[in-house]
Write a protein that holds these residues in place. Sequence first.
Motif, mmCIF file in Angstrom:
data_model
loop_
_atom_site.group_PDB
_atom_site.id
_atom_site.type_symbol
_atom_site.label_atom_id
_atom_site.label_comp_id
_atom_site.label_asym_id
_atom_site.label_seq_id
_atom_site.Cartn_x
_atom_site.Cartn_y
_atom_site.Cartn_z
ATOM 1 N N GLN A 69 0.818 -1.208 0.000
ATOM 2 C CA GLN A 69 0.000 0.000 0.000
ATOM 3 C C GLN A 69 0.851 1.258 0.000
ATOM 4 N N SER A 70 2.064 1.158 0.519
ATOM 5 C CA SER A 70 2.976 2.307 0.519
ATOM 6 C C SER A 70 3.886 2.314 -0.698
ATOM 7 N N VAL A 71 4.303 1.133 -1.126
ATOM 8 C CA VAL A 71 5.303 1.025 -2.189
ATOM 9 C C VAL A 71 4.667 1.020 -3.573
ATOM 10 N N GLY A 72 3.506 0.399 -3.712
ATOM 11 C CA GLY A 72 2.873 0.240 -5.018
ATOM 12 C C GLY A 72 3.113 -1.156 -5.569
ATOM 13 N N LYS A 74 3.739 -2.295 -8.753
ATOM 14 C CA LYS A 74 4.850 -2.496 -9.686
ATOM 15 C C LYS A 74 6.181 -2.555 -8.960
ATOM 16 N N LYS A 75 6.425 -1.599 -8.092
ATOM 17 C CA LYS A 75 7.700 -1.574 -7.379
ATOM 18 C C LYS A 75 7.847 -2.795 -6.474
ATOM 19 N N MET A 76 6.746 -3.226 -5.859
ATOM 20 C CA MET A 76 6.801 -4.399 -4.991
ATOM 21 C C MET A 76 7.107 -5.653 -5.798
ATOM 22 N N MET A 77 6.541 -5.760 -6.996
ATOM 23 C CA MET A 77 6.841 -6.901 -7.861
ATOM 24 C C MET A 77 8.303 -6.898 -8.293
ATOM 25 N N LEU A 78 8.827 -5.722 -8.608
ATOM 26 C CA LEU A 78 10.234 -5.627 -9.013
ATOM 27 C C LEU A 78 11.169 -5.973 -7.862
ATOM 28 N N ILE A 79 10.843 -5.482 -6.662
ATOM 29 C CA ILE A 79 11.670 -5.800 -5.490
ATOM 30 C C ILE A 79 11.655 -7.298 -5.220
ATOM 31 N N SER A 113 7.109 -14.590 -1.388
ATOM 32 C CA SER A 113 5.925 -14.381 -0.559
ATOM 33 C C SER A 113 4.885 -13.494 -1.230
ATOM 34 N N PHE A 114 5.287 -12.345 -1.734
ATOM 35 C CA PHE A 114 4.331 -11.405 -2.319
ATOM 36 C C PHE A 114 3.599 -12.031 -3.498
ATOM 37 N N PHE A 115 4.345 -12.741 -4.357
ATOM 38 C CA PHE A 115 3.731 -13.353 -5.531
ATOM 39 C C PHE A 115 2.753 -14.464 -5.164
ATOM 40 N N LEU A 116 3.061 -15.226 -4.126
ATOM 41 C CA LEU A 116 2.311 -16.450 -3.841
ATOM 42 C C LEU A 116 1.271 -16.290 -2.744
ATOM 43 N N THR A 117 1.127 -15.086 -2.195
ATOM 44 C CA THR A 117 0.122 -14.885 -1.144
ATOM 45 C C THR A 117 -0.910 -13.826 -1.536
ATOM 46 N N VAL A 118 -0.530 -12.562 -1.575
ATOM 47 C CA VAL A 118 -1.527 -11.492 -1.704
ATOM 48 C C VAL A 118 -1.633 -10.882 -3.097
ATOM 49 N N LEU A 119 -0.704 -11.175 -4.019
ATOM 50 C CA LEU A 119 -0.710 -10.493 -5.313
ATOM 51 C C LEU A 119 -1.946 -10.836 -6.142
ATOM 52 N N SER A 120 -2.328 -12.108 -6.178
ATOM 53 C CA SER A 120 -3.446 -12.511 -7.044
ATOM 54 C C SER A 120 -4.752 -11.808 -6.689
ATOM 55 N N PRO A 121 -5.218 -11.851 -5.424
ATOM 56 C CA PRO A 121 -6.452 -11.107 -5.118
ATOM 57 C C PRO A 121 -6.281 -9.603 -5.261
ATOM 58 N N LEU A 122 -5.072 -9.100 -5.026
ATOM 59 C CA LEU A 122 -4.825 -7.664 -5.166
ATOM 60 C C LEU A 122 -5.010 -7.219 -6.613
ATOM 61 N N ILE A 123 -4.467 -7.983 -7.555
ATOM 62 C CA ILE A 123 -4.615 -7.650 -8.971
ATOM 63 C C ILE A 123 -6.074 -7.750 -9.399
ATOM 64 N N ALA A 124 -6.753 -8.809 -8.976
ATOM 65 C CA ALA A 124 -8.163 -8.984 -9.350
ATOM 66 C C ALA A 124 -9.019 -7.841 -8.822
ATOM 67 N N ASN A 125 -8.784 -7.429 -7.589
ATOM 68 C CA ASN A 125 -9.583 -6.355 -6.989
ATOM 69 C C ASN A 125 -9.271 -4.996 -7.604
ATOM 70 N N LEU A 180 9.888 -7.671 -18.195
ATOM 71 C CA LEU A 180 8.491 -7.495 -18.597
ATOM 72 C C LEU A 180 7.704 -6.697 -17.552
ATOM 73 N N ILE A 181 7.955 -6.967 -16.267
ATOM 74 C CA ILE A 181 7.297 -6.199 -15.210
ATOM 75 C C ILE A 181 7.700 -4.730 -15.300
ATOM 76 N N TRP A 182 8.997 -4.490 -15.475
ATOM 77 C CA TRP A 182 9.509 -3.124 -15.585
ATOM 78 C C TRP A 182 8.865 -2.395 -16.766
ATOM 79 N N SER A 183 8.650 -3.102 -17.871
ATOM 80 C CA SER A 183 8.189 -2.471 -19.106
ATOM 81 C C SER A 183 6.675 -2.270 -19.155
ATOM 82 N N PHE A 184 5.908 -3.223 -18.605
ATOM 83 C CA PHE A 184 4.468 -3.207 -18.860
ATOM 84 C C PHE A 184 3.587 -3.121 -17.619
ATOM 85 N N MET A 185 4.133 -3.372 -16.440
ATOM 86 C CA MET A 185 3.288 -3.370 -15.243
ATOM 87 C C MET A 185 2.889 -1.955 -14.857
ATOM 88 N N LYS A 186 1.654 -1.787 -14.403
ATOM 89 C CA LYS A 186 1.149 -0.512 -13.900
ATOM 90 C C LYS A 186 0.512 -0.757 -12.534
#
Length: 416
Positions: A69-72, A74-79, A113-125, A180-186
């Motif tokens: 919620q603080s980082v965003g 895209k940046k969280m996926m890159l980290i 952790s981020f990819f396998l726990t909260v990312l999927s519902p976060l993207i859908a919502n 790909l995340i760097w180029s296309f993720m929003k």
Amino acid sequence: MGKLHYSWIILFLTFFSVIVAGIVRSSSGVFVIPFEEEFHWDRSMISLAFGLSLFIYGFSGPFMGAIVQSVGIKKMMLISMGTLMISLILSLLMTEPWQLILIWGVLNGLGSSFFLTVLSPLIANTWFVKRRGLAVGILTASTATGQLLLLPLLAYVIEVSNWKNAIIIILILSMVMFILIWSFMKDSPKKIGLNPYGAAEELPSEPPNHTKINPFKSAIETLFYAFKYKEFWLLAGSFFICGLSTNGLIGTHFVSLCVSFGIVAVTAASFLSIMGVFDLVGTTASGWLSDRIDNRWLLFWYYALRGLSLLLLPYALQQGSLTLLMIFTVFYGLDWIATVPPTINIARNVFGLEKSVIIYGWIFAAHQVGAAVAAYGGGVIFERYDTYSYAFIGAGIFCFLASLFVIIIRKEHAEN
């Protein structure tokens, strides 16, 4: 035909990101024996590192949701993907057991952790209003199934070459996804002047309470709230056993178990991959059934039948029957994460819609504690008794206990 909405690009970018993160995390099973042979480390030490990864990735989930919620996004996926890349590069250089624990235990656990726990519902919502259920289903499939599909290739590369080349393959995939995340993720549709897919009107850019609630504080307070309910302990206890009997034991030690009975690693990894395919079928069917059948009875039979299958697995291997092993693979694959939809439903019915999301996050953390215990414990048991049979028989007995936990959960809704 209208122009493809950018939400679908985000969906499939996330889909493949989750698959790659899942491959990094789940590939540990094919590296147990190569690490043992290369470095002469105890299997219990190797299992400790892989178990720590499961523990960290599970317990990090509720807090990853706060940090993003603080980082965003895209940046969280890159980290996170960058952390996984670093762990893979350092794997090529490691020589000491403490390095294995740091790399495969801490860095791998945090990165996945981020990819396998909260990312999927976060993207859908964030990106979908219409077809949100479909989006969740696609992303859940990538989490549960995708991470098993590349294991036969990795096992083959290890067999004909060495484990470092298998690491390099995963590293290349991670680098491609990073680009790909760097180029296309929003971060959100608003960032590119769009509404979420299917939104009928202009939506606020952020939830109204985005700045009013400290998510860290909310997660901890909700956990203490759940402590007062026996249903939380029963669900957490059953999910502890779920993790113990799936990705902790099967995910980490199945390949090594098969090798100990003379089955080559590539064949064993292929069985795991087949489990992943049937897991998709079983989980989808479980979701359909959870809307129609008492979820407590669904879980009762899922755990009881899983326990029976784990008791029969050592027998199938002792008989040297690939037919029996294939039957186990299909049956177990159908049951792999079939427990998730009814567990989520029960949590929602008991704790209400608002609190159930965070409470399920903590229940999932218990799942990963069980996975960590089995990943480490399986290695210890093999080292002491020179067989995995006791570990699998013990897991089967625990599954019968889980079936009793879930059947005594009450059906009424809790006050909210």
